[in-house]
Write a protein that holds these residues in place. Structure first.
Motif, short mmCIF file in Angstrom:
data_model
loop_
_atom_site.label_atom_id
_atom_site.label_comp_id
_atom_site.label_asym_id
_atom_site.label_seq_id
_atom_site.Cartn_x
_atom_site.Cartn_y
_atom_site.Cartn_z
N SER A 19 0.82 -1.21 0.00
CA SER A 19 0.00 0.00 0.00
C SER A 19 0.85 1.26 0.00
CB SER A 19 -0.90 0.00 1.23
OG SER A 19 -0.09 0.03 2.40
N GLY A 20 2.15 1.11 0.22
CA GLY A 20 3.00 2.30 0.27
C GLY A 20 3.05 2.91 1.65
N ASP A 21 2.51 2.20 2.64
CA ASP A 21 2.48 2.72 4.00
C ASP A 21 3.89 2.88 4.57
OD1 ASP A 21 0.47 3.47 5.99
OD2 ASP A 21 1.39 1.93 7.23
N ASP A 22 4.81 1.98 4.12
CA ASP A 22 6.17 2.04 4.66
C ASP A 22 7.12 2.81 3.74
OD1 ASP A 22 6.45 0.39 2.53
OD2 ASP A 22 7.42 -1.25 3.61
N ALA A 23 6.55 3.57 2.79
CA ALA A 23 7.40 4.22 1.79
C ALA A 23 8.43 5.14 2.43
CB ALA A 23 6.53 4.99 0.80
N TYR A 24 8.02 5.86 3.47
CA TYR A 24 8.94 6.82 4.07
C TYR A 24 10.11 6.11 4.74
CZ TYR A 24 10.70 10.81 6.67
OH TYR A 24 11.50 11.80 7.16
N GLU A 25 9.82 5.01 5.45
CA GLU A 25 10.91 4.25 6.07
C GLU A 25 11.89 3.74 5.02
OE1 GLU A 25 8.08 1.88 8.76
OE2 GLU A 25 7.40 3.79 7.94
N ARG A 26 11.31 3.25 3.87
CA ARG A 26 12.19 2.74 2.82
C ARG A 26 13.02 3.87 2.22
NH1 ARG A 26 9.11 0.58 -1.40
NH2 ARG A 26 7.15 0.89 -0.32
N ALA A 29 15.87 4.65 4.59
CA ALA A 29 16.92 3.64 4.50
C ALA A 29 17.76 3.86 3.26
CB ALA A 29 16.29 2.25 4.49
N HIS A 30 17.07 4.07 2.12
CA HIS A 30 17.77 4.30 0.87
C HIS A 30 18.65 5.55 0.97
CE1 HIS A 30 18.29 4.49 -3.54
NE2 HIS A 30 18.25 5.79 -3.33
N HIS A 31 18.06 6.59 1.57
CA HIS A 31 18.74 7.88 1.64
C HIS A 31 20.02 7.78 2.50
CE1 HIS A 31 18.54 12.23 1.00
NE2 HIS A 31 19.22 12.29 2.13
N HIS A 32 19.90 7.14 3.65
CA HIS A 32 21.06 7.01 4.54
C HIS A 32 22.15 6.19 3.88
CE1 HIS A 32 19.34 9.22 7.68
NE2 HIS A 32 18.40 8.35 7.99
N HIS A 33 21.73 5.24 3.06
CA HIS A 33 22.71 4.37 2.43
C HIS A 33 23.45 5.08 1.30
CE1 HIS A 33 24.09 0.90 -0.05
NE2 HIS A 33 24.46 0.49 1.14
N HIS A 34 22.68 5.83 0.48
CA HIS A 34 23.28 6.41 -0.73
C HIS A 34 23.77 7.85 -0.56
CE1 HIS A 34 22.34 3.11 -3.56
NE2 HIS A 34 21.39 2.85 -2.68
N HIS A 35 23.07 8.64 0.25
CA HIS A 35 23.48 10.04 0.40
C HIS A 35 23.57 10.39 1.88
CE1 HIS A 35 21.75 9.93 -3.67
NE2 HIS A 35 20.64 9.48 -3.08
N GLY B 92 15.84 4.83 -5.66
CA GLY B 92 14.91 5.06 -4.57
C GLY B 92 13.59 5.66 -5.02
N ARG B 93 13.44 5.94 -6.31
CA ARG B 93 12.19 6.55 -6.79
C ARG B 93 11.53 5.65 -7.83
NH1 ARG B 93 12.98 12.79 -7.80
NH2 ARG B 93 10.84 12.78 -7.13
N ASP B 94 11.95 5.75 -9.10
CA ASP B 94 11.38 4.87 -10.11
C ASP B 94 11.99 3.48 -10.05
OD1 ASP B 94 9.59 6.64 -11.38
OD2 ASP B 94 11.30 7.68 -12.25
N PHE B 95 13.29 3.46 -9.94
CA PHE B 95 14.00 2.18 -9.94
C PHE B 95 14.19 1.72 -8.49
CE2 PHE B 95 15.10 4.25 -13.88
CZ PHE B 95 14.99 3.23 -14.81
N VAL B 96 13.33 0.81 -8.07
CA VAL B 96 13.39 0.36 -6.68
C VAL B 96 13.31 -1.17 -6.66
CG1 VAL B 96 12.33 0.54 -4.41
CG2 VAL B 96 12.09 2.41 -6.03
N PRO B 97 14.35 -1.86 -6.24
CA PRO B 97 14.24 -3.31 -6.12
C PRO B 97 13.12 -3.66 -5.13
CG PRO B 97 16.51 -2.58 -5.79
CD PRO B 97 15.65 -1.36 -5.77
#
Lengths: 62, 704
Positions: A19-26, A29-35, B92-97
Motif C-alpha cells: 500500500s506504500g504505507d512504509d514508503a517513508y521508512e524505505r 533507509a535508501h537515503h542514509h545508504h546512498h546520500h 529510490g524513486r522509479d527504480f526500486v528493487p
C-alpha cells in the motif's frame, strides 16, 4: 501459535509495502545508504514529492 | 546455425520437469479436461459454476507451469545472473528493487480494472461457452504471453515504455502509431466507462447518492493524508473504507426520504454532464486532493471485493442458468449487434488479452523487478489472475435467469421502452420473464426499475448481490446490490479521472513539441486547455451515448474492444520483432511464433470486426448502413420534426464512429506491414534497426 504470529507479521509487512504505507521508512533507509551527507526530507515533504510524481504517468489499466 | 551460438549464458533450464512434476501436471490436465468437458457437453437444466472455477484454475496452472516455463527457458532465456534495471539504477524513486510478492500485488492492482468485469457480462448474450473458452484460451496463449514478453523486453531495455520500444525497434512510424493509439484508446475507454456508470445511476437515488458520496470521502482522506497524518496510507484507507460502507447504508436512507431522493434522481444525459464536470475537475485539481486518495480506496475495495466474490462463488457454487450457446451468435443479440465471430473476441478484451497491459508491463513494473527470473511469476501470473476475475464476472452474469439478464441489459431501442412490451419480446426469444418478476427484483434491490440498464454494471451487481446475499446473509439484498454498484462506480470513476489526467499530460507533451508553453504542466492556460480538450473528446462520446436509442454501448464498446486489441497488436508487433532479432543470432527465430501467432489472430479479429462495423448491411452493426438508413428516412420525410433533428445527430455520430474504425484499422495495418518489413530485413540479413538490448552486467545481489 508462534508460527501464526510470524505469518501475521509477514502479512502485515506485505500489506504495508504494497500500500506504500512504509514508503517513508524505505526512503530513509535508501537515503542514509546512498546520500549520508544530505539531510533527508521530512515525512510530509517526502509524500508531497512522491504523490506528484506517481500520478503523472499511466499507472492504472482498464 | 548452431542453436547455442552467440548465446552467452544458457540459464539452468527450469523447463525440464522431473517425474513428480509431470505426474502432477498430468493429473491437473485430466482435471482441466474433465471440467471443460462438463462445461462444454452439458445439455441439462443447469451446470454448476464450480466446473468453471476448476477448469480455469487447472488451465492457468498448466499454462504457467509448462507453457510459461517453456517461454521463460527456451524462448526468452531468462538469466538470473543478469542485473535488472532496479539493481543497476536503484534511485529510490522509479527504480526500486521490490520484493516479488509486493511487486505482484502492485502489478495486479495496476492491470485489473473494470474491463474484465464488463466485457464478459456483455458477451454472456452469446451464452456462457464462447466467452469462457475465449477468456481461458486467450489468456493462456495470448494475454499472459504478451504481458510476460513485454515485461521481459522492457527489463532488458532499462525499463523503456512501449512507445519508446516501438520507436527503437520498428522506427519512428511505429512509435507514433503507439503514441496516438494509446491516446485514442484512452478517450474511447473513458467514454464507455462513463456510460456504464451513468446507466447504473440513472433514476437511482440510492446509487447516485452513494457514488456522489465517494467524492467528498476521497477529499477528506486526501486532506487527512496531506495535513493530519502525512503518508499514513493504511489508517487513512481504513477510515475511508469505513466511510464508504457507511455511504452505502446512507444511500438507503436517502432513497426512503421523499425530498432527499429528488435531489439525486437524474436521467442519463444529466448524469453524463455531471461526470464530464467531475472529470475536468479531477484533471486540474491537485492530485493529492482527489485522484490519489480515490485510488487508494478503490484499489482496496477492488481487491477486497474480488477476493470476497471468489470465496462466495466457491462456497455457494451457484448454478449457471444461461444456455451454453444462445441463438444470438447469428448477430441479432440485443445488447450489441454482431455475429459470434469476430465480436466475442472484441467484446472480451481485458481478461483474455488486453493491449493496455503492455503499458504497465513496460515502463513501471520492469523498473522494480529484482531478478529476471521473477518475470514469469509477475507477467504471466498476474494476467492469469486477471483472467480469473473475468471468469468470475462471466459466472455472476450467467447465474441470473437469462430472461432477467436480457431484461436488465437490452436497450429500449431493441425491446421497446415499455415494460410489458420488453418482457413480451424477451420471452418471445425463449427466455421467459414477467413484469411482476422484474418489479419484485427491482424492489428487492432497492430500485424503481431494472429495465434497460445496459452496460454490465447493474446485471453484475444483481448477480453479485444474490451470490453475496446467499453466502454472507440474505436479508439485505438491496444493500449488497448498492455495495456492488458503489464498488464498480468507485474504480470506474477512478480510472476515468486518472485517465483524463494522464491523457492531459500526453496531450501537453505532444503539443509542447509545437508550442513549448503548452507543454509546461504548471502553466494554467495550458493545463485548462489540454484538460478541456481531453474531457470534450470523451465527453462528446459519453453524452451522445446516453441519447442513443440503441444504447451507446452498442457502438462504443466494440470500438473500445477494437482499440484495445489494436494496442495489443502493437505490443505483439514489438515483441515479435524483438524475438526475431534476438532469435536470428541464436537460430531460434522460429520461437517468435509464440507472439506471432496471437498477433496474426488479433489482426484477423480486429480487421474483421472493424470491417463489419463499417460495411455490414445490418443496421445495428454497420455504422454506414445505419447512417444511410436514417438519411433515407430523413429525406423521405418519414420522421417527426424533433426526430429529424435527432436523426441528423445520429448520422453525424455514425460517420464519426466509422472514421474511428477506419483509423484503428489503418494504424493496425501500418504497424503490421512495418513489422513484416523489419522482420523480413532481419531474416534476410539486410540493414535494419538494430536490437537495443542493454549490455549484460552480472548481478551483485546475494540471493542468486
Amino acid at each position: 501459535m508462534a508460527r501464526l504470529w510470524k505469518f501475521a507479521g509477514r502479512f502485515w509487512r506485505w500489506l504495508r509495502a504494497i500500500s506504500g504505507d512504509d514508503a517513508y521508512e524505505r526512503y530513509l533507509a535508501h537515503h542514509h545508504h546512498h546520500h549520508p551527507d544530505v539531510p533527508p526530507l521530512d515525512r510530509g515533504g517526502f509524500f508531497r514529492r512522491e504523490q506528484e510524481r506517481r500520478w503523472g504517468k499511466i499507472n492504472r489499466c482498464c | 546455425m548452431n542453436p547455442a551460438a552467440g548465446n552467452r549464458v544458457c540459464p539452468p533450464s527450469r523447463f525440464s520437469a522431473g517425474w513428480v512434476s509431470v505426474t502432477l501436471g498430468g493429473i491437473v490436465a485430466l482435471l482441466a479436461a474433465g471440467a471443460l468437458g462438463a462445461i462444454a457437453l452439458h445439455r441439462g437444466e443447469s451446470v454448476s459454476s464450480l466446473w468453471f472455477i476448476i477448469a480455469a484454475v487447472c488451465l492457468y496452472a498448466l499454462g504457467y507451469r509448462f507453457y510459461g516455463a517453456f517461454v521463460a527457458a527456451k524462448v526468452l532465456s531468462l538469466d538470473p545472473t543478469r542485473a535488472t534495471p532496479a539493481e543497476r539504477f536503484d534511485d529510490g524513486r522509479d527504480f526500486v528493487p521490490t520484493n516479488k510478492w509486493v511487486l505482484f500485488g502492485h502489478h495486479f492492482a495496476a492491470i485489473a480494472g473494470p474491463g474484465p468485469l464488463i466485457g464478459p457480462t456483455l458477451a454472456a448474450q452469446f451464452g456462457y461457452l464462447p466467452g469462457t473458452l475465449w477468456i481461458l484460451i486467450g489468456a493462456v496463449l495470448g494475454g499472459c504471453v504478451q504481458d510476460f514478453v513485454i515485461l521481459f523486453c522492457s527489463i532488458r531495455r532499462n525499463g523503456r515504455s512501449l512507445g519508446q520500444m516501438a520507436r527503437d525497434e520498428l522506427g519512428p512510424l511505429g512509435g507514433a502509431a503507439a503514441l496516438i493509439g494509446v491516446m485514442m484508446i484512452m478517450i474511447i475507454l473513458i467514454a464507455v466507462l462513463g456510460l456504464v456508470v451513468v446507466n447504473a445511476m440513472k433514476h437511482s437515488p440510492w446509487g447516485t447518492s452513494t457514488v456522489a458520496a465517494t467524492i467528498p470521502i476521497a477529499m477528506l482522506i486526501g486532506l487527512y493524508m496531506r495535513y493530519l497524518r502525512p503518508g499514513r496510507v493504511l489508517e487513512a484507507t481504513a477510515i475511508g473504507v469505513a466511510l464508504l460502507l457507511l455511504s452505502v447504508w446512507g444511500g438507503g436512507v436517502v432513497d426512503q426520504h421523499p425530498t432527499l431522493r429528488a435531489w439525486f434522481d437524474y436521467d442519463g444525459p444529466a448524469l453524463a454532464l455531471m461526470i464530464i464536470v467531475y472529470g475536468f475537475a479531477a484533471a486540474v485539481l491537485p492530485v493529492w486532493l482527489l485522484i490519489a486518495p480515490r485510488d487508494y480506496l478503490s484499489t482496496f475495495m477492488k481487491i477486497g471485493t474480488i477476493l470476497a466474490l471468489a470465496c462466495a462463488i466457491i462456497v455457494l457454487q451457484p448454478a449457471v442458468k444461461m444456455p451454453a450457446v444462445s441463438q444470438f451468435i447469428d448477430g441479432t443479440g440485443p445488447i450489441f449487434g454482431g455475429k459470434l465471430f469476430p465480436f466475442v473476441f472484441i467484446t472480451i478484451a481485458c481478461g483474455a488479452i488486453s493491449g493496455f497491459h503492455a503499458l504497465i508491463s513496460s515502463g513501471t513494473t520492469p523498473k522494480m523487478i529484482v531478478n529476471e527470473r521473477d518475470a514469469r511469476f509477475i507477467g504471466y501470473g498476474a494476467m492469469a489472475m486477471e483472467s480469473f476475475v473475468a471468469i468470475m464476472a462471466m459466472i455472476a452474469a450467467t447465474v441470473l435467469e437469462p430472461g432477467v439478464y436480457f431484461a436488465i441489459n437490452s436497450p429500449p431501442g431493441v425491446v421497446g421502452g415499455d415494460a410489458a412490451q420488453a418482457v413480451a419480446v424477451i420471452s418471445g426469444w425463449g427466455f421467459p420473464v414477467t413484469v411482476d418478476q422484474m418489479q419484485a427484483l427491482a424492489r428487492e434491490m432497492g430500485e424503481r426499475t431494472l429495465f434497460a440498464r445496459t452496460g454490465g454494471a447493474p446485471s453484475l451487481a444483481v448477480g453479485m448481490a444474490s451470490i453475496f446475499g446467499n453466502t454472507f446473509g440474505g436479508a439485505a439484498l438491496a444493500v449488497w446490490y448498492h455495495f456492488a454498484i458503489m464498488f464498480e462506480a468507485l474504480f470506474i470513476l477512478t480510472t476515468l479521472s486518472a485517465g483524463t489526467r494522464v491523457a492531459r499530460f500526453m496531450l501537453q507533451d505532444m503539443l509542447g513539441n509545437v508550442v513549448p508553453a503548452l507543454g509546461r504542466t504548471s502553466w494554467y492556460p495550458g493545463v485548462f486547455l489540454c484538460s478541456g480538450a481531453v474531457v470534450a473528446a470523451w465527453g462528446y462520446f459519453l453524452y451522445a451515448g446516453t441519447r442513443d436509442p440503441l444504447g451507446g454501448i452498442n457502438s462504443l464498446w466494440p470500438l473500445f474492444g477494437i482499440a484495445n486489441q489494436m494496442l495489443a497488436a502493437i505490443a505483439l508487433c514489438v515483441a515479435t520483432t524483438i524475438l526475431i532479432k534476438s532469435g536470428v543470432r541464436t537460430g531460434r527465430a522460429h520461437y517468435a511464433a509464440i507472439t506471432g501467432l496471437p498477433l496474426a489472430w488479433l489482426v484477423v479479429v480486429t480487421t474483421a470486426a472493424a470491417w463489419d462495423k463499417l460495411f455490414s448491411p445490418e443496421l445495428r452493426v454497420g455504422f454506414l448502413a445505419h447512417a444511410r438508413d436514417l438519411g433515407g428516412k430523413l429525406a423521405a420525410g418519414m420522421l417527426p420534426p424533433d426526430g429529424a433533428a435527432e436523426a441528423s445527430r445520429l448520422i453525424f455520430n455514425d460517420y464519426l464512429d466509422a472514421a474511428l474504425a477506419v483509423f484503428f484499422l489503418a494504424v493496425t495495418w501500418v504497424l503490421v506491414i512495418e513489422t513484416a518489413r523489419t522482420c523480413q530485413a532481419v531474416l534476410s540479413g539486410r540493414v535494419h534497426a538494430p536490437i537495443n538490448e542493454a549490455p549484460y552486467i552480472p548481478t551483485r545481489l546475494a540471493e542468486v
